[in-house]
Motif scaffolding. Sequence first.
Motif, short mmCIF file in Angstrom:
data_model
loop_
_atom_site.label_atom_id
_atom_site.label_comp_id
_atom_site.label_asym_id
_atom_site.label_seq_id
_atom_site.Cartn_x
_atom_site.Cartn_y
_atom_site.Cartn_z
N TYR A 14 0.85 -1.20 0.00
CA TYR A 14 0.00 0.00 0.00
C TYR A 14 0.89 1.26 0.00
N TYR A 21 -2.37 12.18 -3.82
CA TYR A 21 -3.54 12.96 -4.25
C TYR A 21 -3.08 14.14 -5.09
N GLY A 45 -8.96 7.30 9.16
CA GLY A 45 -8.56 6.23 8.24
C GLY A 45 -7.31 6.64 7.50
N GLU A 66 -6.16 5.43 12.74
CA GLU A 66 -5.94 4.32 11.81
C GLU A 66 -6.03 2.99 12.58
N ALA A 105 -9.81 10.56 3.55
CA ALA A 105 -9.22 10.41 2.21
C ALA A 105 -9.33 8.94 1.81
#
Length: 261
Positions: A14, A21, A45, A66, A105
Amino acid sequence: MLDPLHFDAHADTYDRARPPYPAALWKRLHDDGLLRRGTRVLDLGAGTGLATGPMLQAGASVTAIEPGPALAAHLHRRWPKATIHIDRAETAPLPPAAFDLAVAATAVHWFDLDVVLPRLHRCLVPGGHFAVWRNAYGDPAADLTPFRQRVAAITARRDDQSPRRPGEFDTGVWIDRLTSSGHFATTRIEQFSWTIELSAEQIHDLFTTFSNWNAAEVDEAAQAVNDLGGNVVEHYVTPLIILERAATDDDSQQTAEMPSN
Ligand SMILES: C[S@@+](CC[C@H](N)C(=O)[O-])C[C@H]1O[C@@H](n2cnc3c(N)ncnc32)[C@H](O)[C@@H]1O
Protein backbone atom coordinates in the motif's frame (compact mmCIF):
# COMPACT_ATOMS: atom_id res chain seq x y z
CA MET A 1 -16.61 -10.13 1.74
CA LEU A 2 -14.85 -6.75 1.85
CA ASP A 3 -12.48 -6.49 4.80
CA PRO A 4 -11.55 -3.08 6.26
CA LEU A 5 -8.23 -4.57 7.44
CA HIS A 6 -7.38 -5.74 3.90
CA PHE A 7 -5.07 -2.74 3.64
CA ASP A 8 -3.23 -3.64 6.83
CA ALA A 9 -2.36 -7.08 5.43
CA HIS A 10 -0.76 -5.30 2.43
CA ALA A 11 0.74 -2.35 4.32
CA ASP A 12 4.15 -2.42 2.55
CA THR A 13 2.56 -2.66 -0.88
CA TYR A 14 0.00 0.00 0.00
CA ASP A 15 2.73 2.39 1.05
CA ARG A 16 4.67 1.78 -2.17
CA ALA A 17 1.82 1.62 -4.66
CA ARG A 18 -0.87 4.17 -3.94
CA PRO A 19 -0.33 7.36 -5.96
CA PRO A 20 -0.47 10.73 -4.17
CA TYR A 21 -3.54 12.96 -4.25
CA PRO A 22 -3.49 15.65 -6.95
CA ALA A 23 -1.81 18.98 -6.16
CA ALA A 24 -5.01 20.79 -7.26
CA LEU A 25 -6.87 19.23 -4.32
CA TRP A 26 -4.37 20.56 -1.78
CA LYS A 27 -4.51 23.96 -3.49
CA ARG A 28 -8.30 23.97 -3.20
CA LEU A 29 -8.17 23.23 0.55
CA HIS A 30 -5.54 25.94 0.98
CA ASP A 31 -7.35 28.54 -1.18
CA ASP A 32 -10.63 27.91 0.67
CA GLY A 33 -8.78 28.69 3.93
CA LEU A 34 -9.34 25.18 5.29
CA LEU A 35 -5.72 23.99 5.42
CA ARG A 36 -3.16 26.49 6.63
CA ARG A 37 -0.24 26.72 9.05
CA GLY A 38 -1.61 25.89 12.49
CA THR A 39 -4.84 24.23 11.29
CA ARG A 40 -5.77 21.38 13.64
CA VAL A 41 -6.67 18.42 11.43
CA LEU A 42 -8.23 15.06 12.22
CA ASP A 43 -7.28 12.49 9.53
CA LEU A 44 -9.72 9.55 9.71
CA GLY A 45 -8.56 6.23 8.24
CA ALA A 46 -5.11 7.68 7.67
CA GLY A 47 -3.46 4.51 6.30
CA THR A 48 0.26 5.09 5.70
CA GLY A 49 -0.21 8.86 5.61
CA LEU A 50 -0.94 9.70 1.98
CA ALA A 51 -3.05 12.63 3.21
CA THR A 52 -1.35 13.10 6.59
CA GLY A 53 2.00 13.97 4.99
CA PRO A 54 0.94 16.87 2.74
CA MET A 55 -1.17 18.32 5.58
CA LEU A 56 1.82 18.27 7.96
CA GLN A 57 3.94 19.84 5.19
CA ALA A 58 1.31 22.59 4.90
CA GLY A 59 2.00 23.43 8.54
CA ALA A 60 -1.08 21.79 10.06
CA SER A 61 -1.01 19.66 13.20
CA VAL A 62 -2.49 16.26 12.40
CA THR A 63 -4.16 13.66 14.60
CA ALA A 64 -4.41 10.44 12.59
CA ILE A 65 -6.92 7.67 13.33
CA GLU A 66 -5.94 4.32 11.81
CA PRO A 67 -7.16 0.89 12.99
CA GLY A 68 -4.52 -1.14 11.12
CA PRO A 69 -1.37 -1.57 13.28
CA ALA A 70 0.96 -2.23 10.31
CA LEU A 71 -0.35 0.82 8.44
CA ALA A 72 -0.05 2.92 11.59
CA ALA A 73 3.57 1.76 12.03
CA HIS A 74 4.38 2.99 8.50
CA LEU A 75 2.60 6.24 9.23
CA HIS A 76 4.63 6.74 12.43
CA ARG A 77 7.95 5.98 10.68
CA ARG A 78 7.23 8.31 7.81
CA TRP A 79 5.43 11.13 9.63
CA PRO A 80 6.60 11.07 13.27
CA LYS A 81 5.04 14.50 13.93
CA ALA A 82 1.52 13.11 13.54
CA THR A 83 -0.35 12.09 16.69
CA ILE A 84 -1.58 8.57 15.95
CA HIS A 85 -4.41 6.56 17.52
CA ILE A 86 -4.61 2.92 16.48
CA ASP A 87 -8.38 2.91 16.57
CA ARG A 88 -11.53 3.21 14.48
CA ALA A 89 -13.35 6.44 13.68
CA GLU A 90 -16.33 5.05 15.62
CA THR A 91 -14.40 4.60 18.88
CA ALA A 92 -11.23 6.77 18.87
CA PRO A 93 -10.99 9.37 21.65
CA LEU A 94 -12.05 12.71 20.13
CA PRO A 95 -12.01 15.70 22.52
CA PRO A 96 -14.82 18.25 22.02
CA ALA A 97 -14.16 21.27 19.76
CA ALA A 98 -10.53 20.18 19.27
CA PHE A 99 -10.24 20.30 15.46
CA ASP A 100 -10.73 22.86 12.68
CA LEU A 101 -10.85 20.30 9.89
CA ALA A 102 -11.64 16.59 9.68
CA VAL A 103 -10.70 14.67 6.53
CA ALA A 104 -11.48 11.22 5.18
CA ALA A 105 -9.22 10.41 2.21
CA THR A 106 -10.46 7.29 0.37
CA ALA A 107 -11.85 6.12 3.71
CA VAL A 108 -15.38 7.39 4.40
CA HIS A 109 -16.98 4.31 2.79
CA TRP A 110 -15.59 2.21 5.66
CA PHE A 111 -17.27 4.21 8.45
CA ASP A 112 -20.57 3.73 10.25
CA LEU A 113 -21.77 7.27 9.53
CA ASP A 114 -24.63 7.07 12.07
CA VAL A 115 -21.92 6.87 14.73
CA VAL A 116 -19.14 8.92 13.13
CA LEU A 117 -21.02 12.06 11.98
CA PRO A 118 -22.27 13.07 15.48
CA ARG A 119 -18.77 12.38 16.85
CA LEU A 120 -17.22 14.64 14.18
CA HIS A 121 -19.79 17.34 14.86
CA ARG A 122 -18.76 17.33 18.54
CA CYS A 123 -15.01 17.33 17.97
CA LEU A 124 -15.00 20.14 15.36
CA VAL A 125 -15.05 23.79 16.36
CA PRO A 126 -18.08 25.92 15.33
CA GLY A 127 -17.54 26.73 11.65
CA GLY A 128 -15.27 23.68 11.26
CA HIS A 129 -15.24 21.57 8.10
CA PHE A 130 -15.23 17.93 7.04
CA ALA A 131 -13.52 17.22 3.69
CA VAL A 132 -14.19 13.88 2.03
CA TRP A 133 -12.39 12.68 -1.07
CA ARG A 134 -11.10 9.55 -2.72
CA ASN A 135 -8.88 8.54 -5.56
CA ALA A 136 -11.09 6.63 -7.99
CA TYR A 137 -9.03 4.31 -10.15
CA GLY A 138 -10.69 4.52 -13.55
CA ASP A 139 -12.29 7.64 -15.03
CA PRO A 140 -15.64 6.77 -16.66
CA ALA A 141 -15.45 9.99 -18.70
CA ALA A 142 -12.13 8.99 -20.32
CA ASP A 143 -11.92 6.97 -23.55
CA LEU A 144 -11.83 3.23 -22.83
CA THR A 145 -8.16 2.34 -23.29
CA PRO A 146 -7.09 -1.18 -24.34
CA PHE A 147 -5.92 -1.75 -20.75
CA ARG A 148 -9.28 -0.64 -19.34
CA GLN A 149 -11.02 -3.02 -21.78
CA ARG A 150 -8.95 -5.85 -20.28
CA VAL A 151 -9.82 -4.65 -16.74
CA ALA A 152 -13.54 -4.60 -17.64
CA ALA A 153 -13.27 -8.15 -18.99
CA ILE A 154 -11.73 -9.32 -15.69
CA THR A 155 -14.34 -7.70 -13.45
CA ALA A 156 -17.23 -8.82 -15.73
CA ARG A 157 -16.41 -12.46 -14.85
CA ARG A 158 -17.12 -11.92 -11.15
CA ASP A 159 -20.12 -13.83 -9.78
CA ASP A 160 -21.43 -11.01 -7.65
CA GLN A 161 -22.00 -7.88 -9.73
CA SER A 162 -24.16 -6.09 -7.15
CA PRO A 163 -22.61 -2.99 -5.56
CA ARG A 164 -22.61 -3.27 -1.75
CA ARG A 165 -22.49 0.46 -1.21
CA PRO A 166 -22.51 3.64 -3.29
CA GLY A 167 -19.76 3.67 -5.87
CA GLU A 168 -16.81 5.98 -6.26
CA PHE A 169 -18.66 8.33 -8.58
CA ASP A 170 -22.04 8.42 -6.77
CA THR A 171 -21.26 11.84 -5.32
CA GLY A 172 -24.98 12.68 -4.94
CA VAL A 173 -25.60 9.55 -2.87
CA TRP A 174 -22.58 10.32 -0.69
CA ILE A 175 -23.77 13.89 -0.16
CA ASP A 176 -27.18 12.55 0.99
CA ARG A 177 -25.48 10.18 3.39
CA LEU A 178 -23.20 12.87 4.76
CA THR A 179 -25.84 15.58 5.19
CA SER A 180 -29.14 13.79 5.95
CA SER A 181 -28.51 13.65 9.73
CA GLY A 182 -28.25 17.47 9.81
CA HIS A 183 -24.79 17.52 11.37
CA PHE A 184 -23.17 18.82 8.17
CA ALA A 185 -24.11 20.85 5.07
CA THR A 186 -22.32 20.72 1.72
CA THR A 187 -20.29 23.79 0.77
CA ARG A 188 -18.34 22.53 -2.24
CA ILE A 189 -18.25 19.65 -4.69
CA GLU A 190 -15.36 19.41 -7.12
CA GLN A 191 -13.71 16.73 -9.21
CA PHE A 192 -10.05 16.55 -10.23
CA SER A 193 -9.02 14.47 -13.26
CA TRP A 194 -5.44 13.31 -13.70
CA THR A 195 -3.34 10.72 -15.49
CA ILE A 196 -0.44 8.53 -14.46
CA GLU A 197 1.79 6.12 -16.39
CA LEU A 198 2.25 2.77 -14.66
CA SER A 199 4.38 -0.30 -15.37
CA ALA A 200 3.12 -3.89 -15.05
CA GLU A 201 4.84 -4.11 -11.67
CA GLN A 202 3.21 -0.89 -10.47
CA ILE A 203 -0.22 -2.07 -11.67
CA HIS A 204 0.38 -5.34 -9.82
CA ASP A 205 1.20 -3.46 -6.61
CA LEU A 206 -1.62 -0.96 -6.95
CA PHE A 207 -4.34 -3.51 -7.76
CA THR A 208 -3.13 -5.71 -4.87
CA THR A 209 -4.19 -2.88 -2.56
CA PHE A 210 -7.79 -2.87 -3.90
CA SER A 211 -9.98 -4.64 -1.36
CA ASN A 212 -12.27 -6.11 -4.07
CA TRP A 213 -9.52 -7.64 -6.27
CA ASN A 214 -8.22 -11.20 -5.71
CA ALA A 215 -4.65 -12.36 -6.43
CA ALA A 216 -5.49 -14.13 -9.73
CA GLU A 217 -7.26 -11.02 -11.05
CA VAL A 218 -4.30 -8.85 -10.07
CA ASP A 219 -1.89 -11.18 -11.93
CA GLU A 220 -4.14 -10.99 -14.98
CA ALA A 221 -4.21 -7.17 -14.90
CA ALA A 222 -0.41 -7.03 -14.70
CA GLN A 223 -0.15 -9.53 -17.57
CA ALA A 224 -2.44 -7.26 -19.61
CA VAL A 225 0.04 -4.40 -19.14
CA ASN A 226 2.90 -6.62 -20.33
CA ASP A 227 0.82 -7.66 -23.36
CA LEU A 228 0.26 -3.98 -24.14
CA GLY A 229 3.95 -3.09 -24.15
CA GLY A 230 4.90 -2.90 -20.46
CA ASN A 231 3.41 0.52 -19.55
CA VAL A 232 -0.10 1.99 -19.57
CA VAL A 233 -1.46 5.49 -19.06
CA GLU A 234 -4.27 5.39 -16.54
CA HIS A 235 -6.98 8.07 -16.21
CA TYR A 236 -8.03 8.62 -12.61
CA VAL A 237 -10.42 10.99 -10.84
CA THR A 238 -10.53 12.49 -7.35
CA PRO A 239 -14.01 13.68 -6.32
CA LEU A 240 -13.97 16.09 -3.35
CA ILE A 241 -16.91 16.99 -1.09
CA ILE A 242 -16.44 19.78 1.48
CA LEU A 243 -18.97 19.97 4.29
CA GLU A 244 -19.43 22.59 6.99
CA ARG A 245 -20.35 21.66 10.54
CA ALA A 246 -23.94 22.76 11.21
CA ALA A 247 -24.30 25.46 13.86
CA THR A 248 -26.17 24.65 17.08
CA ASP A 249 -27.79 26.78 19.83
CA ASP A 250 -24.84 25.84 22.07
CA ASP A 251 -22.44 27.46 19.57
CA SER A 252 -24.13 30.87 19.84
CA GLN A 253 -24.14 30.55 23.63
CA GLN A 254 -20.41 29.80 23.56
CA THR A 255 -19.80 32.79 21.28
CA ALA A 256 -21.89 35.08 23.53
CA GLU A 257 -19.89 33.94 26.57
CA MET A 258 -16.53 34.63 24.90
CA PRO A 259 -14.72 37.56 26.54
CA SER A 260 -14.25 40.56 24.24
CA ASN A 261 -11.07 42.64 24.23
C1 LIG B 1 -8.17 3.03 1.18
S1 LIG B 1 -7.41 3.26 2.71
C2 LIG B 1 -7.07 5.03 2.71
C3 LIG B 1 -5.92 5.37 3.59
C4 LIG B 1 -5.42 6.81 3.51
N1 LIG B 1 -6.40 7.74 3.99
C5 LIG B 1 -5.00 7.18 2.11
O1 LIG B 1 -5.46 8.20 1.62
O2 LIG B 1 -4.19 6.46 1.54
C6 LIG B 1 -8.77 3.15 3.86
C7 LIG B 1 -8.29 3.23 5.29
O3 LIG B 1 -9.41 3.27 6.17
C8 LIG B 1 -9.08 2.49 7.31
N2 LIG B 1 -10.34 2.11 7.98
C9 LIG B 1 -11.17 1.08 7.71
N3 LIG B 1 -12.21 1.09 8.56
C10 LIG B 1 -12.04 2.17 9.38
C11 LIG B 1 -12.78 2.72 10.47
N4 LIG B 1 -13.92 2.16 10.88
N5 LIG B 1 -12.29 3.83 11.08
C12 LIG B 1 -11.13 4.40 10.67
N6 LIG B 1 -10.40 3.92 9.63
C13 LIG B 1 -10.85 2.82 9.01
C14 LIG B 1 -8.28 1.33 6.74
O4 LIG B 1 -7.51 0.66 7.73
C15 LIG B 1 -7.44 2.03 5.69
O5 LIG B 1 -6.24 2.53 6.21
